[in-house]
Design a protein around this motif. Sequence first.
Motif, short mmCIF file in Angstrom:
data_model
loop_
_atom_site.label_atom_id
_atom_site.label_comp_id
_atom_site.label_asym_id
_atom_site.label_seq_id
_atom_site.Cartn_x
_atom_site.Cartn_y
_atom_site.Cartn_z
N LYS A 476 0.84 -1.20 0.00
CA LYS A 476 0.00 0.00 0.00
C LYS A 476 0.88 1.25 0.00
O LYS A 476 1.99 1.29 0.56
CB LYS A 476 -0.90 0.01 1.23
N SER A 480 -2.52 5.42 2.72
CA SER A 480 -3.67 4.82 2.07
C SER A 480 -3.81 3.38 2.52
O SER A 480 -2.82 2.66 2.67
CB SER A 480 -3.53 4.90 0.54
N LYS A 481 -5.10 2.96 2.73
CA LYS A 481 -5.35 1.58 3.14
C LYS A 481 -5.85 0.72 1.99
O LYS A 481 -6.02 -0.49 2.15
CB LYS A 481 -6.38 1.56 4.26
N THR A 483 -5.14 1.86 -1.75
CA THR A 483 -4.36 2.06 -2.98
C THR A 483 -2.97 1.47 -2.83
O THR A 483 -2.26 1.78 -1.88
CB THR A 483 -4.26 3.55 -3.32
#
Length: 522
Positions: A476, A480-481, A483
């Motif tokens: 990741k 971001s979680k 993307t």
Amino acid sequence: MTQRTAGFTATTKAKRDVAVDPQNKPPPPPGAPAVAALGDMHLGDGSSIPVWVAYDAQQLAYAAYFVEPSVDGRERVRSCAIRFYLEDGTVDVCEPRVDNSGLDQGKLLKRHRAVASDGRDLTFHHLRVGEPVVIYGREYNVTACDDFTREFLAREGVVLAPNTEIPDGLIDEGPSVLGTIGMGLRGVGGKRVFEDANANASPLGVVVAGAAAETKARSIHWSPYDRVGVNGPKKDRFDRRVLRFFCAWDDRANEGGALVRYTLNYYLSDGTIEVLESTGIHNRGRDPFPKMLARSMLPSGGGFAVGPPGGGANGAGGYVTVDDLRVGGVVGVYGRDLTVYDVDEFTRGYFVKEKGRTLAEMAPRAVDDGARARKVAPVPPHDGIGSEEDSLRNCVSLVPRRPPKDVINFEKNDGRTLTFTAAHPPAPGTLSVDVDRRFVITYYLVDGTVSVYEPPMKNSGHVGGKFLERTFEPVKKPGSKTTAYGARDFYVGNTLVINSFAFTLLATDAATEKELKALGLA
């Protein structure tokens, strides 16, 4: 050899003993009596051919009727066909099938050698036009026969009376008892069943125009299951056309009640209605009763009372018609008020074209089913064991299964990688020994995973080898979680953050440049 020759000679002699093969014998001459052959099943006078060969597939066909009491005390006239088979003297009785008659029709008497009321075998002498014949206690009134039957019996010297009409069947003047059991004007033997057929048609397809009318020519291969009438029923442009209404019955005011959905079908051909419980709804805590109302005429007003014959439903209220059905309206079905909230496309088009209603009038209506919004449980964070997709399967299923694989992507990208040389970028607080370290970062196109390898360097103070083993899932991006890094993020000069370590891509090899060109990223 002698034995075979003797056997052949005996066989040839046996064949010569038969003067003429019965199967190849010409038919009997005109006027040859058949009564003796039919009675004893032997060779008839004037002919050497067995009767089952001479009269193979020939039959005498009669139109008849019998009377039986109806459920409301009146009498019902049931037409049928009697066939007498000349080859073996057997007989059968068939009744043409009528849709939705409620009767066990078809073969009333299986083919066999029947016994007449006088105790003797039934022959064609017992079957005479205009006279009754009793077969096993049931009296059949013979009214007509076909051309072949009349011509055959004329050669045998039997003169038949002219064809007559079959009396009208049971005329259902009102619903009476039939209406209370859900049959209405389509009751067994009712007028609506026969009103489209030729009034003077018999089960043999014979049109009678008076006492001296002649039988219409028909083939001897006539089937008793033919539809009534010479050319069949009159065609209706609304035949097999059904209007479909989606309804709801709100029973939530009563204890344990619920909102039940139904499908109401209106048949344009005869104005009958059936109500079916909607399918596809499970675990409602209710017993399944797919059919709420069998196809029948529905009394208007939604009551239970049925008036006398000829007086209409509920005395004078009549029946529900197509004009009584509309979106947003209420239809009473024997004590239940069904609210129409939508129709199908054919029904919507029918009302717009045929009845002049607008699309706004036929638009669907909202139904308050009282259902509460389903609470969605939050997805727990990944615990770091295994891949996140694999761990998520434990949250959605009691028996988790392996995540599906993209086979096409696997076949296309298996073994293809992007390889770069990288280093830690200089930053405040970074030791010089870390800046001089070199890494090899590999990106796997098949699943987007990443691995980091540090080549060993002498006197560097660091143990070389695997810096980061190939991850279970794509890495990741920072902050971001969802993307993850993709192939377009890997190019010379870009800085990637992998597991809180920053890496600047310094160079690549020729194979990677070729892959980037193939992907359209170079």
